[in-house]
Motif scaffolding. Structure first.
Motif, PDB file in Angstrom:
ATOM      1  N   LEU A   1       3.577 -61.629  43.822  1.00  0.00           N
ATOM      2  CA  LEU A   1       4.089 -61.812  45.156  1.00  0.00           C
ATOM      3  C   LEU A   1       2.924 -61.769  46.136  1.00  0.00           C
ATOM      4  CD1 LEU A   1       6.602 -62.061  46.959  1.00  0.00           C
ATOM      5  CD2 LEU A   1       6.748 -59.595  46.942  1.00  0.00           C
ATOM      6  N   LYS A   2       2.882 -62.695  47.081  1.00  0.00           N
ATOM      7  CA  LYS A   2       1.784 -62.816  48.032  1.00  0.00           C
ATOM      8  C   LYS A   2       2.319 -62.717  49.461  1.00  0.00           C
ATOM      9  CE  LYS A   2      -1.834 -66.063  49.494  1.00  0.00           C
ATOM     10  NZ  LYS A   2      -2.516 -67.315  49.177  1.00  0.00           N
ATOM     11  N   LEU A   3       1.596 -61.978  50.319  1.00  0.00           N
ATOM     12  CA  LEU A   3       1.927 -61.891  51.734  1.00  0.00           C
ATOM     13  C   LEU A   3       0.718 -62.334  52.532  1.00  0.00           C
ATOM     14  CD1 LEU A   3       3.776 -61.037  54.064  1.00  0.00           C
ATOM     15  CD2 LEU A   3       2.887 -58.708  53.796  1.00  0.00           C
ATOM     16  N   ASN A   4       0.885 -63.391  53.331  1.00  0.00           N
ATOM     17  CA  ASN A   4      -0.207 -63.922  54.126  1.00  0.00           C
ATOM     18  C   ASN A   4       0.034 -63.576  55.594  1.00  0.00           C
ATOM     19  OD1 ASN A   4      -2.118 -65.412  55.525  1.00  0.00           O
ATOM     20  ND2 ASN A   4      -1.921 -67.195  54.210  1.00  0.00           N
ATOM     21  N   LEU A   5      -0.774 -62.659  56.131  1.00  0.00           N
ATOM     22  CA  LEU A   5      -0.710 -62.269  57.537  1.00  0.00           C
ATOM     23  C   LEU A   5      -1.959 -62.746  58.266  1.00  0.00           C
ATOM     24  CD1 LEU A   5       0.694 -58.654  57.081  1.00  0.00           C
ATOM     25  CD2 LEU A   5       1.938 -60.712  57.770  1.00  0.00           C
ATOM     26  N   ASN A   6      -2.518 -63.830  57.789  1.00  0.00           N
ATOM     27  CA  ASN A   6      -3.716 -64.429  58.357  1.00  0.00           C
ATOM     28  C   ASN A   6      -3.512 -64.754  59.829  1.00  0.00           C
ATOM     29  OD1 ASN A   6      -6.214 -65.784  58.501  1.00  0.00           O
ATOM     30  ND2 ASN A   6      -5.276 -67.714  57.889  1.00  0.00           N
ATOM     31  N   ASN A   7      -4.505 -64.402  60.646  1.00  0.00           N
ATOM     32  CA  ASN A   7      -4.558 -64.793  62.054  1.00  0.00           C
ATOM     33  C   ASN A   7      -3.333 -64.329  62.846  1.00  0.00           C
ATOM     34  OD1 ASN A   7      -5.950 -65.896  64.186  1.00  0.00           O
ATOM     35  ND2 ASN A   7      -5.251 -67.973  63.821  1.00  0.00           N
ATOM     36  N   ASN A   8      -2.949 -63.065  62.668  1.00  0.00           N
ATOM     37  CA  ASN A   8      -1.790 -62.515  63.354  1.00  0.00           C
ATOM     38  C   ASN A   8      -2.139 -61.456  64.392  1.00  0.00           C
ATOM     39  OD1 ASN A   8       0.945 -63.511  62.436  1.00  0.00           O
ATOM     40  ND2 ASN A   8      -0.138 -63.309  60.502  1.00  0.00           N
ATOM     41  N   ASN A   9      -3.416 -61.267  64.668  1.00  0.00           N
ATOM     42  CA  ASN A   9      -3.860 -60.303  65.681  1.00  0.00           C
ATOM     43  C   ASN A   9      -3.285 -58.908  65.426  1.00  0.00           C
ATOM     44  OD1 ASN A   9      -5.446 -59.663  67.858  1.00  0.00           O
ATOM     45  ND2 ASN A   9      -3.878 -60.117  69.369  1.00  0.00           N
ATOM     46  N   ILE A  10      -3.350 -58.460  64.183  1.00  0.00           N
ATOM     47  CA  ILE A  10      -2.860 -57.145  63.804  1.00  0.00           C
ATOM     48  C   ILE A  10      -3.828 -56.097  64.332  1.00  0.00           C
ATOM     49  CG2 ILE A  10      -2.374 -55.605  61.870  1.00  0.00           C
ATOM     50  CD1 ILE A  10      -1.571 -58.134  60.300  1.00  0.00           C
ATOM     51  N   GLY A  11      -3.322 -55.148  65.075  1.00  0.00           N
ATOM     52  CA  GLY A  11      -4.134 -54.072  65.637  1.00  0.00           C
ATOM     53  C   GLY A  11      -4.105 -52.846  64.748  1.00  0.00           C
ATOM     54  N   SER A  12      -4.644 -51.736  65.265  1.00  0.00           N
ATOM     55  CA  SER A  12      -4.725 -50.511  64.470  1.00  0.00           C
ATOM     56  C   SER A  12      -3.338 -49.965  64.131  1.00  0.00           C
ATOM     57  CB  SER A  12      -5.566 -49.465  65.187  1.00  0.00           C
ATOM     58  OG  SER A  12      -5.032 -49.184  66.456  1.00  0.00           O
ATOM     59  N   GLY A  13      -2.361 -50.118  65.041  1.00  0.00           N
ATOM     60  CA  GLY A  13      -1.000 -49.672  64.751  1.00  0.00           C
ATOM     61  C   GLY A  13      -0.387 -50.454  63.608  1.00  0.00           C
ATOM     62  N   GLY A  14      -0.574 -51.766  63.635  1.00  0.00           N
ATOM     63  CA  GLY A  14      -0.075 -52.609  62.551  1.00  0.00           C
ATOM     64  C   GLY A  14      -0.782 -52.321  61.241  1.00  0.00           C
ATOM     65  N   LEU A  33      -5.263 -60.677  55.027  1.00  0.00           N
ATOM     66  CA  LEU A  33      -5.333 -60.163  56.393  1.00  0.00           C
ATOM     67  C   LEU A  33      -6.516 -60.762  57.135  1.00  0.00           C
ATOM     68  CD1 LEU A  33      -4.547 -56.427  55.614  1.00  0.00           C
ATOM     69  CD2 LEU A  33      -3.046 -58.059  56.747  1.00  0.00           C
ATOM     70  N   SER A  34      -6.935 -61.936  56.762  1.00  0.00           N
ATOM     71  CA  SER A  34      -8.076 -62.602  57.390  1.00  0.00           C
ATOM     72  C   SER A  34      -7.826 -62.824  58.870  1.00  0.00           C
ATOM     73  CB  SER A  34      -8.322 -63.966  56.751  1.00  0.00           C
ATOM     74  OG  SER A  34      -8.448 -63.848  55.372  1.00  0.00           O
ATOM     75  N   TYR A  35      -8.894 -62.812  59.639  1.00  0.00           N
ATOM     76  CA  TYR A  35      -8.855 -63.120  61.070  1.00  0.00           C
ATOM     77  C   TYR A  35      -7.887 -62.235  61.850  1.00  0.00           C
ATOM     78  CZ  TYR A  35     -11.545 -67.169  59.698  1.00  0.00           C
ATOM     79  OH  TYR A  35     -12.507 -67.988  59.166  1.00  0.00           O
ATOM     80  N   ASN A  36      -7.865 -60.953  61.547  1.00  0.00           N
ATOM     81  CA  ASN A  36      -7.126 -59.963  62.312  1.00  0.00           C
ATOM     82  C   ASN A  36      -8.165 -59.001  62.865  1.00  0.00           C
ATOM     83  OD1 ASN A  36      -4.124 -60.362  61.999  1.00  0.00           O
ATOM     84  ND2 ASN A  36      -4.811 -60.535  59.886  1.00  0.00           N
ATOM     85  N   ASP A  53      -7.788 -59.701  51.112  1.00  0.00           N
ATOM     86  CA  ASP A  53      -8.707 -60.524  51.895  1.00  0.00           C
ATOM     87  C   ASP A  53      -8.784 -59.948  53.308  1.00  0.00           C
ATOM     88  OD1 ASP A  53     -10.056 -62.462  53.332  1.00  0.00           O
ATOM     89  OD2 ASP A  53      -9.035 -64.132  52.359  1.00  0.00           O
ATOM     90  N   LEU A  54      -9.925 -59.361  53.654  1.00  0.00           N
ATOM     91  CA  LEU A  54     -10.146 -58.749  54.962  1.00  0.00           C
ATOM     92  C   LEU A  54     -11.258 -59.444  55.740  1.00  0.00           C
ATOM     93  CD1 LEU A  54      -9.956 -54.996  53.889  1.00  0.00           C
ATOM     94  CD2 LEU A  54      -8.244 -56.273  55.160  1.00  0.00           C
ATOM     95  N   LYS A  55     -11.559 -60.693  55.405  1.00  0.00           N
ATOM     96  CA  LYS A  55     -12.676 -61.362  56.066  1.00  0.00           C
ATOM     97  C   LYS A  55     -12.392 -61.559  57.558  1.00  0.00           C
ATOM     98  CE  LYS A  55     -11.478 -66.123  54.934  1.00  0.00           C
ATOM     99  NZ  LYS A  55     -10.675 -66.192  53.736  1.00  0.00           N
ATOM    100  N   CYS A  56     -13.462 -61.574  58.332  1.00  0.00           N
ATOM    101  CA  CYS A  56     -13.419 -61.861  59.771  1.00  0.00           C
ATOM    102  C   CYS A  56     -12.551 -60.892  60.560  1.00  0.00           C
ATOM    103  CB  CYS A  56     -12.954 -63.297  60.023  1.00  0.00           C
ATOM    104  SG  CYS A  56     -14.038 -64.521  59.304  1.00  0.00           S
ATOM    105  N   LEU A  82     -14.655 -59.106  51.993  1.00  0.00           N
ATOM    106  CA  LEU A  82     -15.084 -58.400  53.204  1.00  0.00           C
ATOM    107  C   LEU A  82     -16.034 -59.253  54.032  1.00  0.00           C
ATOM    108  CD1 LEU A  82     -15.745 -54.850  51.698  1.00  0.00           C
ATOM    109  CD2 LEU A  82     -13.823 -55.545  53.132  1.00  0.00           C
ATOM    110  N   GLY A  83     -16.076 -60.551  53.754  1.00  0.00           N
ATOM    111  CA  GLY A  83     -17.007 -61.445  54.436  1.00  0.00           C
ATOM    112  C   GLY A  83     -16.831 -61.442  55.947  1.00  0.00           C
ATOM    113  N   TYR A  84     -17.936 -61.630  56.638  1.00  0.00           N
ATOM    114  CA  TYR A  84     -17.964 -61.732  58.095  1.00  0.00           C
ATOM    115  C   TYR A  84     -17.465 -60.467  58.792  1.00  0.00           C
ATOM    116  CZ  TYR A  84     -18.880 -66.555  56.947  1.00  0.00           C
ATOM    117  OH  TYR A  84     -19.429 -67.698  56.415  1.00  0.00           O
ATOM    118  N   ASN A  85     -17.781 -59.311  58.206  1.00  0.00           N
ATOM    119  CA  ASN A  85     -17.567 -58.026  58.838  1.00  0.00           C
ATOM    120  C   ASN A  85     -18.944 -57.401  59.047  1.00  0.00           C
ATOM    121  OD1 ASN A  85     -14.562 -57.507  59.024  1.00  0.00           O
ATOM    122  ND2 ASN A  85     -14.740 -58.118  56.887  1.00  0.00           N
ATOM    123  N   ILE A  86     -18.987 -56.198  59.569  1.00  0.00           N
ATOM    124  CA  ILE A  86     -20.261 -55.555  59.888  1.00  0.00           C
ATOM    125  C   ILE A  86     -20.647 -54.619  58.749  1.00  0.00           C
ATOM    126  CG2 ILE A  86     -21.492 -54.130  61.576  1.00  0.00           C
ATOM    127  CD1 ILE A  86     -19.254 -55.071  63.593  1.00  0.00           C
TER     128      ILE A  86
END
Length: 109
Positions: A1-14, A33-36, A53-56, A82-86
């Protein structure tokens, strides 16, 4: 099962709610969770998640280190992006140690 939350502006609460859900997850295998940009310290205590996936996400070194440290005891995750993180020198050192000792992680980006 896959959940794609890409580019959803998820903050610390989410991110906190996602982490809590992962604690009781028994069926999700891939979480994207890319681009959050505000996502930080999601702990990997789940035993069924195979891909994360936690990139960007602009995760700071402390968050990266927390994630990497959790992988020393996580026995299910096969792929982590973890690509494109610090990532700092300490993060690189932890990643290097993880790659020498892990038997489960097969892909790291």
């Amino acid at each position: 099962l896959k959940l794609n939350l890409n580019n959803n502006n998820i903050g610390s609460g989410g991110a906190s709610k996602i982490a809590n859900a992962l604690d009781v997850n028994t069926s999700l295998h891939t979480l994207v969770l890319s681009y959050n940009q505000s996502l930080a310290n999601t702990l990997l205590t789940n035993t069924t998640l195979l891909t994360l996936d936690l990139k960007c996400n602009k995760i700071i070194p402390e968050g990266i280190n927390c994630i990497i440290n959790s992988l020393f005891t996580n026995s299910s995750l096969r792929s982590l992006n973890l690509g494109y993180n610090i990532i700092d020198k300490e993060s690189v050192s932890l990643i290097s140690k993880l790659l020498r000792t892990t038997t489960t992680l097969q892909a790291l980006g």
